[in-house]
Enzyme design. Structure first.
Site, PDB file in Angstrom:
ATOM      1  N   GLN A 123      -8.509  -7.229 -11.027  1.00 56.33           N
ATOM      2  CA  GLN A 123      -9.237  -6.058 -10.515  1.00 56.33           C
ATOM      3  C   GLN A 123      -8.765  -4.792 -11.216  1.00 56.33           C
ATOM      4  OE1 GLN A 123      -9.897  -5.388  -6.143  1.00 56.33           O
ATOM      5  NE2 GLN A 123      -8.162  -4.028  -6.363  1.00 56.33           N
ATOM      6  N   LEU A 162       3.124  -9.102  -0.850  1.00 58.05           N
ATOM      7  CA  LEU A 162       2.520  -8.561   0.361  1.00 58.05           C
ATOM      8  C   LEU A 162       1.014  -8.500   0.190  1.00 58.05           C
ATOM      9  CD1 LEU A 162       4.895  -5.635   1.375  1.00 58.05           C
ATOM     10  CD2 LEU A 162       4.873  -7.961   2.171  1.00 58.05           C
ATOM     11  N   SER A 163       0.317  -8.846   1.254  1.00 58.50           N
ATOM     12  CA  SER A 163      -1.143  -8.817   1.235  1.00 58.50           C
ATOM     13  C   SER A 163      -1.622  -8.696   2.675  1.00 58.50           C
ATOM     14  CB  SER A 163      -1.669 -10.124   0.620  1.00 58.50           C
ATOM     15  OG  SER A 163      -3.012 -10.336   0.991  1.00 58.50           O
ATOM     16  N   HIS A 165       0.841  -1.205   0.000  1.00 62.28           N
ATOM     17  CA  HIS A 165       0.000   0.000   0.000  1.00 62.28           C
ATOM     18  C   HIS A 165       0.877   1.257   0.000  1.00 62.28           C
ATOM     19  CE1 HIS A 165      -2.925  -2.752   2.311  1.00 62.28           C
ATOM     20  NE2 HIS A 165      -3.548  -2.490   1.185  1.00 62.28           N
ATOM     21  N   ASP A 213      -3.328  -7.210  -7.685  1.00 63.50           N
ATOM     22  CA  ASP A 213      -4.714  -7.592  -7.998  1.00 63.50           C
ATOM     23  C   ASP A 213      -4.955  -7.260  -9.466  1.00 63.50           C
ATOM     24  OD1 ASP A 213      -5.783  -8.170  -5.142  1.00 63.50           O
ATOM     25  OD2 ASP A 213      -4.696  -6.300  -4.989  1.00 63.50           O
TER      26      ASP A 213
HETATM   27  P1  AMP Z   1      -6.409  -3.792  -0.608  1.00 61.83           P
HETATM   28  O1  AMP Z   1      -6.295  -3.029   0.669  1.00 61.83           O
HETATM   29  O2  AMP Z   1      -5.925  -5.184  -0.529  1.00 61.83           O
HETATM   30  O3  AMP Z   1      -7.777  -3.640  -1.239  1.00 61.83           O
HETATM   31  O4  AMP Z   1      -5.387  -3.079  -1.622  1.00 61.83           O
HETATM   32  C1  AMP Z   1      -5.450  -1.713  -1.924  1.00 61.83           C
HETATM   33  C2  AMP Z   1      -4.571  -1.441  -3.129  1.00 61.83           C
HETATM   34  O5  AMP Z   1      -3.225  -1.824  -2.853  1.00 61.83           O
HETATM   35  C3  AMP Z   1      -5.002  -2.247  -4.359  1.00 61.83           C
HETATM   36  O6  AMP Z   1      -4.894  -1.430  -5.521  1.00 61.83           O
HETATM   37  C4  AMP Z   1      -4.017  -3.379  -4.381  1.00 61.83           C
HETATM   38  O7  AMP Z   1      -3.800  -3.926  -5.656  1.00 61.83           O
HETATM   39  C5  AMP Z   1      -2.766  -2.697  -3.859  1.00 61.83           C
HETATM   40  N1  AMP Z   1      -1.853  -3.687  -3.307  1.00 61.83           N
HETATM   41  C6  AMP Z   1      -2.133  -4.661  -2.395  1.00 61.83           C
HETATM   42  N2  AMP Z   1      -1.043  -5.426  -2.175  1.00 61.83           N
HETATM   43  C7  AMP Z   1      -0.050  -4.932  -2.958  1.00 61.83           C
HETATM   44  C8  AMP Z   1       1.308  -5.304  -3.191  1.00 61.83           C
HETATM   45  N3  AMP Z   1       1.872  -6.336  -2.590  1.00 61.83           N
HETATM   46  N4  AMP Z   1       2.027  -4.571  -4.070  1.00 61.83           N
HETATM   47  C9  AMP Z   1       1.459  -3.513  -4.722  1.00 61.83           C
HETATM   48  N5  AMP Z   1       0.183  -3.129  -4.544  1.00 61.83           N
HETATM   49  C10 AMP Z   1      -0.568  -3.817  -3.692  1.00 61.83           C
END
Ligand code: AMP
Length: 269
Positions: free
Chosen positions: A149, A180-181, A33, A146
């Protein structure tokens, strides 16, 4: 950093801002993020981050309930990243009269995760559209982590909001390769190591898989041995052929969705 809980207050505060970079998130903030926030800080005059766990995009109640929520730490990480506005709306603020069930989106939404999570991408597009109508950012930052998405939202935004550009951001990974997630926080150390093995195995064999020198069935069998409970899909996709206008040049990526215990992880390599 200004923190706003109220939609009307936010609209009033940013009405004169013409150059906002917007990063929608569901919280449990990590370095992935933060890389998006940093990009926006460089490219835009103001950076606006939202945290909103959109319950309509979850297919299982349990998944929604167990989704990580770490609010205080999130606020401090976002503040440290020099973000200007943090928007934390309630469900009522975003959906005063419920979700839009008639939303039409790109047919790519029926493939990959769409097959296993019916209605998921419709709900994602619905919620992002609602945020766009509140913020009207100049740029919106989305992660390639993602990828499906990203493509679906890019298609929607290009068609509906010609002045808003989508900035694609590279996937940030742990040193061991795992993307990362927020969901990684639900894994034990051992499970995290197993998830990193999945990435490394696919990554090492990427070109053999794409050139069909290794059978996907063999890859499935191998991955299952890393302690994976279930694989929803592992597919090779020519990403230049998924949303119109199609590009002639072939560019392949391998997409995977799998479970470790109850935790569903996705990646594209
Ligand atoms: P989320 O909170 O999982 O909905 O993610 C919010 C945004 O951050 C989305 O656009 C995701 O694709 C991006 N995002 C999540 N994990 C990563 C990552 N490891 N690297 C780059 N962007 C990410």
């Amino acid at each position: 950093m200004k923190i706003l809980l109220n939609k009307k207050q936010l609209i009033k505060l940013i009405e004169k801002e013409k150059n906002i970079g917007f990063i929608p998130t569901m919280g449990a903030i990590h370095k992935g993020h933060i890389s998006l926030f940093k990009k926006s800080n460089i490219q835009c005059k103001k950076t606006l981050v939202s945290i909103f766990i959109n319950k309509y995009q979850f297919n299982k109640k349990k998944d929604y309930k167990t989704y990580p929520r770490i609010n205080k730490k999130d606020v401090s990480l976002i503040k440290k990243s020099n973000v200007d506005y943090l928007f934390l709306p309630t469900n009522k603020q975003i959906y005063p009269s419920g979700p839009n069930k008639k939303i039409k989106i790109n047919p790519f939404s029926k493939k990959l995760c769409g097959k296993y999570r019916p209605g998921h991408f419709e709900s994602v597009v619905d919620v992002i559209d609602r945020f766009i109508k509140i913020i009207y950012p100049k740029k919106i930052y989305l992660g390639e982590k993602d990828f499906q998405q990203l493509k679906i939202l890019e298609d929607h935004i290009k068609k509906k909001y010609k002045k808003i550009s989508v900035v694609r951001c590279k996937t940030i990974r742990e040193k061991n390769g795992l993307a990362l997630s927020s969901r990684n926080s639900l894994l034990s150390k051992k499970e995290e190591t197993n998830a990193s093995k999945v990435y490394n195995f696919i990554n090492i064999n990427k070109y053999k898989i794409i050139k069909k020198k290794i059978d996907i069935k063999f890859i499935r069998r191998k991955i299952i041995q890393f302690g994976i409970s279930k694989i929803d899909y592992i597919e090779v996709v020519n990403i230049n052929k998924i949303t119109k206008p199609f590009k002639k040049k072939k560019k392949f990526k391998i997409f995977i969705a799998y479970y470790i215990g109850d935790v569903r992880l996705i990646d594209n390599i």
